[in-house]
Design an enzyme around this catalytic site. Sequence first.
Site, PDB file in Angstrom:
ATOM      1  CG  HIS A 203      -1.986  -1.060   1.163  1.00  6.57           C
ATOM      2  ND1 HIS A 203      -3.009  -1.049   0.251  1.00  6.57           N
ATOM      3  CD2 HIS A 203      -2.153  -2.176   1.911  1.00  6.57           C
ATOM      4  CE1 HIS A 203      -3.776  -2.121   0.442  1.00  6.57           C
ATOM      5  NE2 HIS A 203      -3.280  -2.821   1.445  1.00  6.57           N
TER       6      HIS A 203
ATOM      7  CD  GLU B 205      -4.851 -10.084   3.274  1.00  6.96           C
ATOM      8  OE1 GLU B 205      -5.038  -8.940   3.692  1.00  6.96           O
ATOM      9  OE2 GLU B 205      -3.913 -10.369   2.501  1.00  6.96           O
TER      10      GLU B 205
ATOM     11  CG  ASP C  30      -7.872  -6.778   3.804  1.00  4.22           C
ATOM     12  OD1 ASP C  30      -8.549  -6.096   3.011  1.00  4.22           O
ATOM     13  OD2 ASP C  30      -6.663  -6.578   3.989  1.00  4.22           O
TER      14      ASP C  30
END
Length: 255
Positions: free
Chosen positions: A44, A148, A174
Site C-alpha cells: 500500500h 485475511e 480485510d
Amino acid sequence: MANMKERLRNGEALIGTFAVVPSTDSIEILALGGFDFAVLDREHGPHSVEKLQDMVRVAQLHEMGTLVRVPENCEKEILWALDTGADGVLVPMIETASDAANAVKASKYAPIGHRGVALVRSSRYGSLEISSYLNKANEDTFVALQCENTKGLANLEEIASTPGVDMIFFGPFDMSASLGIPGKVDDPKVRDAAARVLDVCKKFGKAAGTFATSADGAARYIKEGFNAVGLGIEAAIYLNAVTSLVKAAKDEAKK
C-alpha cells in the site's frame, strides 16, 4: 541484538507499526519512539526498492526489526525485499497451502527453496563465507503469511502446518470485508476468526500476529495471546498527533 525470529521464540510480545511513508527519517523516528519492528509496506506504500534498502539499513542501526510487506506472493518481489537485508517478509492474500509453500520457497535458498543467490546487502556484499551465510539466512529469515479472507481461514491448518512458515498474521479489516461486514472489526464474527487464528497457531507452534488501531486494542490482542501486533500506520499516527497538538493549542488560546 536478537532478530525478530529469536525474540518471538524467546516469548517476547512485539509491538510494531506499518510504514507507508518512504522516508529514512520517518523510520528513524519510529525506532527512537520504541517500536520493536516496522512493516515496510510495499503493498500500500510507494516504496522503491532503493528507498526500501535505506529504510532497512536505518532500522537496523537502531536495532528495530523489519518485515517487508510485498504487494503480492511473487518470487521477484520477495527476492527484492530480502536482498535488502530485512528480517523477513509479510506476504498478503495467502489462501491455500500451495500459496504458503510458494512463499516459503521464494524466501529460502536451496535446498529448502529457490531464492536466487547474489552478493548484495543481505550477504554483506559477499564479505560472509557463502555456505555459512546461506545456512544462516535460511534459519533466520522470517516468513509471515497473512490470513485475511474466509478462504484462507478455511484452509488455515494446511497453511500453518507448511514447513518454513513462522507466523500467521490476521488482518481484521480485510477479514471483516470478506465476512460481509466491512470495517466492523469488533463484530463477533471477526473476533471468532481471530480466535481461530490463535488456536491454529498454538496447535502448530507458529507465532500469531495482527493489526490494531489503538493502544488498548494492541494490549487486548497481546493479552489474548498474539505475539506481534502492528499498531496503526505511521502516517495516521503522525496525523493524529499533529491534529491533537494543533487543537490543544487553539483551544488553550481561546481560554
